[in-house]
Design a protein around this motif. Structure first.
Motif, PDB file in Angstrom:
ATOM      1  N   SER A  63       0.840  -1.205   0.000  1.00  0.00           N
ATOM      2  CA  SER A  63       0.000   0.000   0.000  1.00  0.00           C
ATOM      3  C   SER A  63       0.870   1.248   0.000  1.00  0.00           C
ATOM      4  O   SER A  63       0.569   2.224  -0.701  1.00  0.00           O
ATOM      5  CB  SER A  63      -0.990  -0.017   1.165  1.00  0.00           C
ATOM      6  N   GLY A  64       1.991   1.221   0.724  1.00  0.00           N
ATOM      7  CA  GLY A  64       2.894   2.381   0.746  1.00  0.00           C
ATOM      8  C   GLY A  64       3.450   2.676  -0.641  1.00  0.00           C
ATOM      9  O   GLY A  64       3.493   3.836  -1.084  1.00  0.00           O
ATOM     10  N   ALA A  65       3.838   1.625  -1.366  1.00  0.00           N
ATOM     11  CA  ALA A  65       4.409   1.827  -2.706  1.00  0.00           C
ATOM     12  C   ALA A  65       3.350   2.346  -3.669  1.00  0.00           C
ATOM     13  O   ALA A  65       3.632   3.217  -4.506  1.00  0.00           O
ATOM     14  CB  ALA A  65       5.002   0.515  -3.224  1.00  0.00           C
ATOM     15  N   LEU A  69       4.111   5.724  -5.403  1.00  0.00           N
ATOM     16  CA  LEU A  69       4.614   5.585  -6.785  1.00  0.00           C
ATOM     17  C   LEU A  69       3.545   5.259  -7.806  1.00  0.00           C
ATOM     18  O   LEU A  69       3.840   5.181  -9.003  1.00  0.00           O
ATOM     19  CB  LEU A  69       5.706   4.506  -6.827  1.00  0.00           C
ATOM     20  N   GLY A  70       2.315   5.051  -7.331  1.00  0.00           N
ATOM     21  CA  GLY A  70       1.229   4.820  -8.280  1.00  0.00           C
ATOM     22  C   GLY A  70       0.846   3.366  -8.409  1.00  0.00           C
ATOM     23  O   GLY A  70       1.506   2.476  -7.889  1.00  0.00           O
ATOM     24  N   THR A 270       3.979  -5.429 -20.063  1.00  0.00           N
ATOM     25  CA  THR A 270       4.244  -4.371 -19.065  1.00  0.00           C
ATOM     26  C   THR A 270       4.780  -4.943 -17.745  1.00  0.00           C
ATOM     27  O   THR A 270       4.378  -6.020 -17.320  1.00  0.00           O
ATOM     28  CB  THR A 270       2.943  -3.566 -18.848  1.00  0.00           C
ATOM     29  N   SER A 271       5.672  -4.199 -17.138  1.00  0.00           N
ATOM     30  CA  SER A 271       6.347  -4.664 -15.922  1.00  0.00           C
ATOM     31  C   SER A 271       5.426  -4.622 -14.702  1.00  0.00           C
ATOM     32  O   SER A 271       4.388  -3.939 -14.705  1.00  0.00           O
ATOM     33  CB  SER A 271       7.587  -3.801 -15.665  1.00  0.00           C
ATOM     34  N   ALA A 272       5.864  -5.312 -13.663  1.00  0.00           N
ATOM     35  CA  ALA A 272       5.075  -5.392 -12.424  1.00  0.00           C
ATOM     36  C   ALA A 272       4.940  -4.008 -11.788  1.00  0.00           C
ATOM     37  O   ALA A 272       5.880  -3.220 -11.785  1.00  0.00           O
ATOM     38  CB  ALA A 272       5.767  -6.333 -11.452  1.00  0.00           C
ATOM     39  N   PRO A 273       3.767  -3.719 -11.219  1.00  0.00           N
ATOM     40  CA  PRO A 273       3.533  -2.414 -10.587  1.00  0.00           C
ATOM     41  C   PRO A 273       4.257  -2.286  -9.239  1.00  0.00           C
ATOM     42  O   PRO A 273       4.650  -3.295  -8.633  1.00  0.00           O
ATOM     43  CB  PRO A 273       2.021  -2.382 -10.402  1.00  0.00           C
ATOM     44  N   PRO A 274       4.423  -1.060  -8.753  1.00  0.00           N
ATOM     45  CA  PRO A 274       5.171  -0.822  -7.511  1.00  0.00           C
ATOM     46  C   PRO A 274       4.674  -1.647  -6.316  1.00  0.00           C
ATOM     47  O   PRO A 274       5.496  -2.144  -5.542  1.00  0.00           O
ATOM     48  CB  PRO A 274       4.958   0.675  -7.246  1.00  0.00           C
ATOM     49  N   ALA A 275       3.362  -1.802  -6.173  1.00  0.00           N
ATOM     50  CA  ALA A 275       2.851  -2.527  -4.994  1.00  0.00           C
ATOM     51  C   ALA A 275       3.390  -3.956  -4.979  1.00  0.00           C
ATOM     52  O   ALA A 275       3.779  -4.475  -3.925  1.00  0.00           O
ATOM     53  CB  ALA A 275       1.323  -2.540  -5.008  1.00  0.00           C
TER      54      ALA A 275
END
Ligand SMILES: Cc1ncc(COP(=O)(O)O)c(C=O)c1O
Length: 392
Positions: A63-65, A69-70, A270-275
């Protein structure tokens, strides 16, 4: 008739053979006890070996990421989707696997299929265990290489196939799962490595079910057998013991660089998201900081296996937290799984074509999060349902 109408007949066929999938729905977080289809059950169906899928440190990292960072990375890795955290995670994985470097993929499936297809071509040969995962089989097909399958865990047969298929200038890949997902047995890696070395073949191991489970600190089968430096390609998934989503390859720097240039899932998805990435990094922290989780996973495994044996069940060759309860017939197995669920234990029926006909089973996976009470209660239900159906 519309062009896709033939699928309706195919589906009816599957239904008639009892092979149509009707997955249960998880209503709430996963865990040792969870709610599926409106029923609270002891969950022996997940790959959440270390109980990290809902660990507070991973949840906070995710959740913080996302807040910082979106929700998304915005691009494929090779264009604008490489974030510094992707590289941080990859360095952590390289250390975890005692390898030079590592590369993250969107899933373990993509890591296997994308890598096998990228390192071989139609002039080459792949020598593959009969029970290797579907993603290895698909990668082998995509590569165009000749595919030779050896009987399950048969080192001599792998040796013979490597000898038979050797040609000057031809590359050979010897590939195996580290832990087999439907049987829970461990690959004879020392023998396979020796054979690969003798033939100059590339050695690749898919440690989807061994990473976080076997070896020191959960480093996997290569560490478990003390084979560092002798396995060329190590595959891992981030979706089982690591508790999140994704896959990775660990190996020498030139392999990783090659996959950055020729690994199609890396290049075109597409690459893995920040979370996701941040939660994976937190998972590695937890595995380092809470080694008792792995100890607990194994003490639970021993308790549950011993209980099943005492009840008279056949658990095949399993040596790991994946314990199949082999029942044989398809219909009987489906009925057994239904009874277990109705009495509060979720262990799925695994039938043909996932396993051979006549080798149907319910597959159980214990986790570090199960309490002794959970497991004893589950064993009681197994015993009762098994006796009622005449299985024990
Ligand atoms: C042996 C094996 N390899 C690879 C995979 C694929 O991993 P993922 O679920 O991360 O795509 C799985 C899981 O389904 C597996 O059991």
């Amino acid at each position: 008739m519309a062009p896709l109408d033939y699928l309706k007949d195919e589906l009816a066929d599957l239904e008639e053979q009892g092979l149509l999938l009707h997955p249960r729905t998880l209503e709430g977080p996963t865990g040792a006890r969870a709610r599926f289809d409106g029923r609270d059950v002891i969950n022996l169906a997940s790959n959440n070996y270390l109980g990290l899928a809902n660990h507070p440190r991973l949840n906070e990292a995710a959740s913080g990421a996302a807040l910082a960072l979106g929700a998304g990375s915005g691009a494929v890795r090779s264009i604008a989707g490489t974030m510094s955290m992707h590289r941080d995670l990859e360095r952590r994985f390289a250390d975890f696997k005692h390898a030079e470097d590592a590369l993250m993929f969107q899933s373990g499936f993509a890591a296997n299929a994308g890598t096998v297809a990228a390192i071989l071509d139609k002039e080459d040969v792949i020598v593959s265990d009969q029970l290797n995962h579907a993603s290895i089989i698909d990668g082998a097909r995509l590569s165009g290489a000749e595919i030779k399958v050896f009987p399950h865990r048969d080192v001599d047969a792998a040796d013979d196939l490597l000898a038979e298929t050797a040609r000057p200038g031809r590359r050979q890949l010897l590939i195996t799962d580290g832990v087999f997902s439907m049987d829970g047995d461990i690959a004879p890696l020392p023998g396979l490595v020796e054979v690969a070395e003798r033939h100059g073949a590339i050695m690749m191991v898919d440690d989807a079910h061994a990473s976080g489970v076997l070896g020191r600190g959960g480093a996997g089968t290569v560490d478990h057998f003390g084979l560092h430096g002798r396995v060329d390609v190590q595959v891992g998934t981030l979706s089982k013991a690591i508790g999140v989503l994704g896959g990775f390859i660990a190996g020498p720097t030139h392999l990783i660089q090659w996959l950055q240039n020729r690994g199609r899932p890396y290049l075109f998805s597409t690459s893995a998201p920040p979370a996701v990435v941040s939660a994976c990094i937190a998972a590695l922290d937890v595995i380092r900081d809470e080694p008792q989780r792995i100890d607990r996973l194994w003490s639970n495994t021993r308790l549950f296996k011993e209980g099943l044996h005492a009840l008279g069940f056949d658990t095949g060759e399993s040596q790991t937290p994946i314990t199949p309860v082999i029942t044989g017939e398809e219909d009987e197995t489906q009925e057994f799984a239904r009874r277990l669920f109705d009495e509060g234990v979720f262990a799925p029926a695994i039938v043909f074509p996932t396993v051979a006909r006549g080798r149907a089973r319910v597959r159980t996976i214990v986790t570090a999060d199960h309490s002794e009470d959970d497991l004893r209660q589950a064993l009681e239900v197994f015993g009762r349902a098994g006796r009622e159906l005449g299985l024990v």
